[in-house]
Design a protein around this motif. Structure first.
Motif, mmCIF file in Angstrom:
data_model
loop_
_atom_site.group_PDB
_atom_site.id
_atom_site.type_symbol
_atom_site.label_atom_id
_atom_site.label_comp_id
_atom_site.label_asym_id
_atom_site.label_seq_id
_atom_site.Cartn_x
_atom_site.Cartn_y
_atom_site.Cartn_z
ATOM 1 N N MET A 1 0.991 -1.018 0.169
ATOM 2 C CA MET A 1 -0.063 -0.083 -0.492
ATOM 3 C C MET A 1 0.456 1.204 -0.421
ATOM 4 N N ARG A 2 1.781 1.575 0.654
ATOM 5 C CA ARG A 2 2.282 2.312 1.151
ATOM 6 C C ARG A 2 3.225 2.454 -0.754
ATOM 7 N N ALA A 3 3.820 1.261 -1.234
ATOM 8 C CA ALA A 3 4.165 1.799 -2.695
ATOM 9 C C ALA A 3 3.771 2.410 -3.169
ATOM 10 N N ASN A 4 2.288 1.643 -3.537
ATOM 11 C CA ASN A 4 1.451 2.692 -4.323
ATOM 12 C C ASN A 4 1.005 3.546 -4.221
ATOM 13 N N LEU A 5 1.163 3.955 -2.765
ATOM 14 C CA LEU A 5 0.785 5.743 -2.488
ATOM 15 C C LEU A 5 2.725 6.633 -2.730
ATOM 16 N N LEU A 6 3.643 5.925 -2.809
ATOM 17 C CA LEU A 6 4.298 6.817 -2.896
ATOM 18 C C LEU A 6 4.364 7.349 -4.344
ATOM 19 N N LEU A 7 4.011 5.827 -4.974
ATOM 20 C CA LEU A 7 3.422 5.848 -6.718
ATOM 21 C C LEU A 7 2.469 6.925 -6.988
ATOM 22 N N ILE A 8 1.691 6.846 -6.292
ATOM 23 C CA ILE A 8 0.854 8.126 -6.858
ATOM 24 C C ILE A 8 0.984 9.578 -6.460
ATOM 25 N N ALA A 9 1.806 9.537 -5.456
ATOM 26 C CA ALA A 9 2.645 10.833 -5.185
ATOM 27 C C ALA A 9 3.295 11.084 -5.968
ATOM 28 N N THR A 10 4.102 10.256 -6.587
ATOM 29 C CA THR A 10 5.641 10.773 -7.825
ATOM 30 C C THR A 10 4.421 10.682 -9.035
ATOM 31 N N ILE A 11 3.554 10.256 -8.885
ATOM 32 C CA ILE A 11 2.993 11.083 -10.642
ATOM 33 C C ILE A 11 2.233 12.087 -10.587
ATOM 34 N N ILE A 12 1.616 12.436 -8.999
ATOM 35 C CA ILE A 12 1.542 13.822 -8.646
ATOM 36 C C ILE A 12 1.577 14.951 -8.717
ATOM 37 N N GLY A 13 3.464 14.354 -8.607
ATOM 38 C CA GLY A 13 4.673 15.539 -8.356
ATOM 39 C C GLY A 13 5.219 15.778 -9.625
ATOM 40 N N SER A 14 4.961 14.424 -10.628
ATOM 41 C CA SER A 14 5.408 15.034 -12.330
ATOM 42 C C SER A 14 4.586 15.883 -12.828
ATOM 43 N N PHE A 15 2.721 15.652 -12.280
ATOM 44 C CA PHE A 15 2.343 17.029 -13.145
ATOM 45 C C PHE A 15 2.169 18.161 -12.554
ATOM 46 N N LEU A 16 2.600 18.281 -11.021
ATOM 47 C CA LEU A 16 2.303 19.394 -10.450
ATOM 48 C C LEU A 16 3.787 20.110 -10.397
ATOM 49 N N GLY A 17 4.877 19.463 -11.196
ATOM 50 C CA GLY A 17 5.873 20.069 -11.856
ATOM 51 C C GLY A 17 6.297 20.630 -13.339
ATOM 52 N N ILE A 18 5.069 20.064 -13.793
ATOM 53 C CA ILE A 18 4.803 20.797 -15.556
ATOM 54 C C ILE A 18 3.747 21.736 -15.316
ATOM 55 N N ALA A 19 2.980 21.803 -14.720
ATOM 56 C CA ALA A 19 1.713 23.184 -13.861
ATOM 57 C C ALA A 19 2.972 24.062 -13.592
ATOM 58 N N LEU A 20 3.976 23.693 -12.810
ATOM 59 C CA LEU A 20 4.423 25.445 -12.195
ATOM 60 C C LEU A 20 5.344 25.295 -13.267
ATOM 61 N N GLY A 21 6.506 24.303 -13.991
ATOM 62 C CA GLY A 21 6.896 25.267 -14.993
ATOM 63 C C GLY A 21 6.762 25.692 -16.098
#
Length: 473
Positions: A1-21
């Motif tokens: 479950m923790r690995a899935n949360l990390l994956l989801i958080a990383t994907i969210i971080g990727s899209f937030l990074g795109i938006a911020l850039g």
């Protein structure tokens, strides 16, 4: 479950990074300001690179010493040759797809290309081969953790002027050996393999050291896990900084999308190649093997980790394919450690992608260097999610190419990694069946197996999709 949360958080971080850039781009902030924005991402990449040496050393030695010493023989040599051959083929396939799919060098007038002539091709094919062998046998293992040896050319009696041998007659210049600040990963791998094999053959005398190295491997994996916990933040700012500083963003996005398609195409082609290899040697339908190992392949796709899928893979081959524990416990742990065919495809593709973005001219020698370096780096990478990024970082630094583009790779790697892991596990299954087939054939030729028995004393056993007669216990 923790690995899935990390994956989801990383994907969210990727899209937030795109938006911020994208938000920061119109402001045209000074480069120094954007470098500060990207600093958390830079620290994240530095932390990953910090773990490269310990990871290669501990994971390979631990994987080799985990095999029973009496099993390290002809079967171990056979599966090693299989894994090496398929990995080099996969790396060559990735380079071929990259050279064909990504086209020729970009616009030579592109302002993106900020690399000096010394970053272009500066060695011949002979120099590349010599450099690989020289780095394969380092004269100082401590230096191998910090520096790589490379052949360079300079004007005679000069310490500063380096030349591009593509544009000049190398006979007019002096050849010398230079050290670059990057991990000599192929030297560490060769040392680790020799050390692991030697340690696995000394029996009880090496038990304490084995446990220590296994403990070190667990510690290194735990440290990498801790570093990966910061990946959502690191990825966010790394991508934001890259997008904000990118001079030709549209070009990067188009080539990144094409890179993804080519990577999945490479996975598909290599799956067909491995299946044909299985059919050619065993004369069996590979679709039957896929059907019998589907649980392992699904687990590999879901977890993006060969290690996580290893117990299921062992169960499928032992229970469904009826391969003996002696073979599965030898081949599969080695495969989970060194069989990274899909990673070799994706890595060599990515190196070509970076060279195209930065207009780096690639001669035949450099192409061969990419093939071999990608193969070696994928072999030395851990069978954990997104370990490709660490391995790609090693190769980029070894080839003196920019590592900035790794940030954008986070946006697609989480998805492609699942298909790559499924291919790796399938390759492990095929390799195990081949070793089992060789063992049965040798066993039969030696006369140690009785094929004709009465029905009261024998049972039908299907081993590696081949029916043989086993004497009942």
């Amino acid at each position: 479950m923790r690995a899935n949360l990390l994956l989801i958080a990383t994907i969210i971080g990727s899209f937030l990074g795109i938006a911020l850039g994208l938000i920061l781009r119109p402001f045209k902030l000074p480069k120094r300001t954007l470098e500060i924005v990207a600093l958390p991402g830079d620290l994240f990449m530095r932390a990953l690179y910090l773990m490269v040496g310990p990871l290669l050393l501990s994971s390979i030695i631990s994987g080799l010493t985990g095999v029973e010493s009496e099993n390290v023989g002809a079967a171990g040599a056979l599966v090693t040759v299989y894994y090496l051959a398929t990995t080099v083929f996969a790396s060559g396939l990735g380079v071929t797809l990259g050279l064909i799919g990504l086209g020729n060098d970009g616009d030579n007038n592109s302002s993106r290309s900020s690399m000096s002539d010394t970053r272009k091709v500066s060695t011949t094919m002979g120099d590349v081969v010599v450099d690989i062998f020289r780095n394969l046998v380092p004269d100082n293992i401590v230096r191998a953790f910090m520096q790589t040896e490379n052949t360079k050319y300079r004007v005679p009696n000069s310490d500063n002027i380096q030349v591009n041998t593509n544009q000049t007659d190398i006979a007019e210049f002096e050849r010398y050996i230079a050290y670059s600040d990057s991990v000599n990963f192929i030297g560490i791998i060769s040392f680790s393999v020799l050390f692991g094999v030697a340690l696995g053959t000394i029996g009880k005398q090496g038990e304490i050291l084995k446990r220590s190295i296994n403990g070190l491997n667990h510690v290194v994996m735990k440290m990498i896990t801790y570093i990966m916990y910061t990946s959502p933040i690191g990825v966010l700012f790394l991508i934001a900084g890259n997008i904000a500083m990118a001079e030709k963003l549209e070009e990067s996005i188009k080539k990144l999308a094409l890179l993804s398609v080519l990577a999945l195409t490479g996975v598909f082609i290599h799956t067909i190649f491995v299946s044909l290899l299985y059919f050619a040697i065993l004369r069996r339908n590979p679709l039957r093997l896929i059907a019998k190992t589907k649980e392992a392949l699904v687990m590999a796709w879901a977890t993006a980790s060969s290690y996580a899928a290893l117990p299921v893979t062992i169960h499928c081959l032992e229970e469904n394919v009826k391969i003996s524990k002696e073979i599965t416990r030898l081949v599969l742990p080695i495969g989970a450690t060194v069989n990274m065919d899909a990673g070799a495809i994706h890595m060599s593709l990515f190196i070509i992608y970076v060279s195209r973005l930065y207009n780096v001219t690639l001669g035949f020698g450099q192409v061969m260097k990419i093939v071999l370096y990608s193969a070696f780096a994928s072999i030395g990478s851990a069978a954990i999610p997104q370990s490709f990024l660490t391995a790609a970082l090693i190769v980029l630094k070894s080839l003196e190419l920019p590592t900035r583009e790794l940030g954008l790779l986070f946006t697609i790697e989480w998805f492609i990694d699942r298909f790559k892991t499924a291919l790796n596990v399938y390759g492990d299954c095929v390799g195990t069946c081949m070793v089992n087939h060789w063992r049965n054939k040798k066993y039969t030729n030696d006369g140690d197996k009785t094929h004709k028995r009465s029905s009261n004393n024998t049972v039908q056993v299907e081993e590696g999709d081949t029916k043989v007669q086993e004497e009942t216990v």
